[in-house]
Design an enzyme around this catalytic site. Structure first.
Site, PDB file in Angstrom:
ATOM      1  CG  ASP A 170      -0.591  -5.149 -16.162  1.00 39.03           C
ATOM      2  OD1 ASP A 170      -1.060  -4.410 -15.280  1.00 39.03           O
ATOM      3  OD2 ASP A 170       0.090  -6.159 -15.912  1.00 39.03           O
ATOM      4  CG  LEU A 230      -8.759 -10.038 -14.825  1.00 34.60           C
ATOM      5  CD1 LEU A 230      -9.352 -11.057 -15.790  1.00 34.60           C
ATOM      6  CD2 LEU A 230      -8.059  -8.928 -15.592  1.00 34.60           C
ATOM      7  N   GLY A 264       0.776  -1.232   0.000  1.00 34.24           N
ATOM      8  CA  GLY A 264       0.000   0.000   0.000  1.00 34.24           C
ATOM      9  C   GLY A 264       0.805   1.279   0.000  1.00 34.24           C
ATOM     10  CB  SER A 265       4.268   2.269  -0.903  1.00 27.11           C
ATOM     11  OG  SER A 265       4.393   2.011  -2.271  1.00 27.11           O
ATOM     12  CG  HIS A 273       2.491  -2.527 -15.199  1.00 28.24           C
ATOM     13  ND1 HIS A 273       2.075  -3.677 -14.563  1.00 28.24           N
ATOM     14  CD2 HIS A 273       3.596  -2.857 -15.901  1.00 28.24           C
ATOM     15  CE1 HIS A 273       2.905  -4.664 -14.879  1.00 28.24           C
ATOM     16  NE2 HIS A 273       3.829  -4.191 -15.688  1.00 28.24           N
ATOM     17  CD  GLU A 289       4.711   2.270  -8.891  1.00 28.45           C
ATOM     18  OE1 GLU A 289       4.307   1.490  -9.749  1.00 28.45           O
ATOM     19  OE2 GLU A 289       4.816   1.947  -7.690  1.00 28.45           O
ATOM     20  CG  LEU A 296      -2.031  -8.690  -7.081  1.00 33.38           C
ATOM     21  CD1 LEU A 296      -1.222  -9.685  -6.269  1.00 33.38           C
ATOM     22  CD2 LEU A 296      -1.234  -8.225  -8.291  1.00 33.38           C
TER      23      LEU A 296
HETATM   24  C1  GAR Z   1       3.182  -0.978  -7.561  1.00 35.35           C
HETATM   25  O1  GAR Z   1       4.527  -0.984  -7.949  1.00 35.35           O
HETATM   26  C2  GAR Z   1       2.301  -1.070  -8.801  1.00 35.35           C
HETATM   27  O2  GAR Z   1       2.863  -0.444  -9.922  1.00 35.35           O
HETATM   28  C3  GAR Z   1       2.226  -2.558  -8.994  1.00 35.35           C
HETATM   29  O3  GAR Z   1       2.073  -3.055  -7.701  1.00 35.35           O
HETATM   30  C4  GAR Z   1       2.838  -2.259  -6.802  1.00 35.35           C
HETATM   31  C5  GAR Z   1       2.043  -1.992  -5.546  1.00 35.35           C
HETATM   32  O4  GAR Z   1       2.869  -1.422  -4.579  1.00 35.35           O
HETATM   33  N1  GAR Z   1       1.162  -2.934  -9.869  1.00 35.35           N
HETATM   34  C6  GAR Z   1       1.263  -3.913 -10.763  1.00 35.35           C
HETATM   35  O5  GAR Z   1       2.264  -4.603 -10.877  1.00 35.35           O
HETATM   36  C7  GAR Z   1       0.031  -4.126 -11.641  1.00 35.35           C
HETATM   37  N2  GAR Z   1       0.274  -5.117 -12.630  1.00 35.35           N
HETATM   38  P1  GAR Z   1       2.275  -0.760  -3.272  1.00 35.35           P
HETATM   39  O6  GAR Z   1       1.375  -1.799  -2.618  1.00 35.35           O
HETATM   40  O7  GAR Z   1       3.468  -0.446  -2.431  1.00 35.35           O
HETATM   41  O8  GAR Z   1       1.511   0.448  -3.688  1.00 35.35           O
END
Ligand code: GAR
Length: 187
Positions: free
Chosen positions: A145, A87, A12-13, A104, A174, A85
């Site tokens: 994606d 759909l 969840g960052s 992504h 991000e 994760l």
């Molecule tokens: C992020 O890096 C996001 O881009 C990725 O999951 C991570 C979640 O990080 N998403 C994917 O890979 C989608 N295919 P977080 O929980 O620290 O926000």
């Protein structure tokens, strides 16, 4: 006021960065955090920010009478996928045209699709010897994606980089670009 729902499965960052960015915002409010993972860090983050959170099974996610009702009751305007994760079901895609976005951690269409998540993406990028990687923010459709790209930002890959150092560089992008892209789309 525009209300957003964040869907997230992991640490969840990004969720934290988005909540922080919109704290006290005059016209955008994070109204709901949805997760499919009862262990997800996002639940704590939502709780400590006094935001409603919902842990949904696959059935609840796919049921307009369950998650669909909650989203309607909270007057959600946009759904933001921040490391989600599963759909997105058709009823939500139909209800939110151009209003569901995903981030992504690579320059799509490279290194996307089912199973391409987290460190796996950066391992793949490194194994291909690419000179750069980055982030993609895009509209969501019925596949993983895919969907029209809204924004991409790149960062270089150095010889000394590992999947972990690439992850850190990508995470900086991000957190910088996801909240302001959401804001721009909503206002
Ligand atoms: C992020 O890096 C996001 O881009 C990725 O999951 C991570 C979640 O990080 N998403 C994917 O890979 C989608 N295919 P977080 O929980 O620290 O926000």
């Amino acid at each position: 006021m525009k209300h957003i729902a964040i869907f997230a499965s992991g640490n969840g960052s990004n969720t934290e960065a988005i909540i922080g960015y919109f704290k006290g915002h005059p016209s955008v409010n994070v109204a709901l955090v949805v997760t499919n993972n009862p262990e997800a860090g996002v639940i704590k983050i939502a709780h400590s920010n006094k935001i409603i959170s919902a842990i949904v099974s696959k059935n609840a996610l796919n049921d307009p009478e369950i998650l669909g009702r909650l989203i309607a009751a909270l007057n959600i305007d946009m759904i933001v996928l921040a490391g989600f994760l599963q759909l997105i079901p058709a009823y939500l895609l139909e209800r939110f045209p151009q209003r569901i976005i995903n981030i992504h951690p690579a320059l799509l269409p490279k290194y996307g699709g089912k199973g391409m998540y987290g460190i796996k993406v950066h391992e793949a990028v490194l194994s291909q010897g690419d000179a750069e990687t980055g982030i993609t923010i895009h509209f969501v459709n019925e596949n993983y994606d895919e969907g029209e790209v809204i924004l991409q930002k790149a960062t270089t890959i150095d010889k000394s980089d590992t999947p972990e150092t690439i992850a850190l560089k990508v995470q900086v992008l991000e957190h910088e670009w996801f909240p302001r892209t959401i804001e721009k789309l909503l206002l």
